[in-house]
Design an enzyme around this catalytic site. Structure first.
Site, PDB file in Angstrom:
ATOM      1  N   TYR A  27       0.836  -1.205   0.000  1.00  0.00           N
ATOM      2  CA  TYR A  27       0.000   0.000   0.000  1.00  0.00           C
ATOM      3  C   TYR A  27       0.869   1.253   0.000  1.00  0.00           C
ATOM      4  O   TYR A  27       2.038   1.233   0.350  1.00  0.00           O
ATOM      5  CB  TYR A  27      -0.964   0.019   1.193  1.00  0.00           C
ATOM      6  N   CYS A  28       0.233   2.329  -0.431  1.00  0.00           N
ATOM      7  CA  CYS A  28       0.851   3.658  -0.415  1.00  0.00           C
ATOM      8  C   CYS A  28      -0.198   4.622   0.135  1.00  0.00           C
ATOM      9  O   CYS A  28      -1.072   4.214   0.881  1.00  0.00           O
ATOM     10  CB  CYS A  28       1.330   4.048  -1.817  1.00  0.00           C
ATOM     11  N   LYS A  29      -0.145   5.865  -0.260  1.00  0.00           N
ATOM     12  CA  LYS A  29      -1.109   6.850   0.237  1.00  0.00           C
ATOM     13  C   LYS A  29      -2.482   6.699  -0.417  1.00  0.00           C
ATOM     14  O   LYS A  29      -3.502   6.653   0.254  1.00  0.00           O
ATOM     15  CB  LYS A  29      -0.583   8.274   0.026  1.00  0.00           C
ATOM     16  N   GLY A  35      -2.908   4.634  -3.611  1.00  0.00           N
ATOM     17  CA  GLY A  35      -3.006   3.447  -4.457  1.00  0.00           C
ATOM     18  C   GLY A  35      -2.114   3.416  -5.682  1.00  0.00           C
ATOM     19  O   GLY A  35      -1.839   2.346  -6.215  1.00  0.00           O
ATOM     20  N   TYR A  69      -3.601   4.028   1.906  1.00  0.00           N
ATOM     21  CA  TYR A  69      -3.768   4.338   3.328  1.00  0.00           C
ATOM     22  C   TYR A  69      -4.957   5.267   3.568  1.00  0.00           C
ATOM     23  O   TYR A  69      -5.663   5.117   4.570  1.00  0.00           O
ATOM     24  CB  TYR A  69      -2.475   4.954   3.875  1.00  0.00           C
TER      25      TYR A  69
END
Length: 126
Positions: free
Chosen positions: A80-82, A84, A109
């Site tokens: 995951y990132c901020k 997607g 996130y």
């Protein structure tokens, strides 16, 4: 040669990867899985999924093979990132590096927090 935008690259990556909503990701966390946060260290410190390992997207290709959490290419990995996009690119990169069970958290996130998923925070960050 076709010039692609960053959005084009993310769309292309998403054609090859599996993405899950936060509700399904929460279920994934009940089993053995490596949770990989590909955001920058300061983002990770501000809050992350429980037990997440931080390996920023910018160094992923160079450090994944040496990272103990990613030693087993057959083990499941939730990326995951901020929001997607970096997660999609990272998931595709891991696939290309030989990892066989990689999924991306759709919406990253931000979506996780909006769905009231559990989080942790680096205690050094106040």
């Amino acid at each position: 040669m076709t010039v692609m935008t960053p959005t084009d690259l993310v769309v292309e990556a998403r054609a090859y990867i599996r993405e899950v909503a936060p509700q399904e990701a929460i279920q994934q966390l009940t089993g053995p899985i490596t949770v990989l946060d590909v955001r920058e260290p300061h983002e990770h410190a501000e809050g992350h999924l429980p037990g997440a390992v931080n390996l920023p997207r910018g160094v992923l290709e160079f450090k994944a093979g040496d990272h103990p959490a990613l030693a087993d290419a057959d083990a499941p990995v939730l990326v995951y990132c901020k929001t997607g996009g970096r997660g999609a690119l990272a998931a595709r990169t891991l696939q290309r590096l030989g990892y066989r069970d990689v999924i991306n958290l759709a919406g990253g996130y931000e979506n996780w927090c909006a769905a009231s998923g559990p989080t942790e925070r680096d205690p050094a960050v106040c």
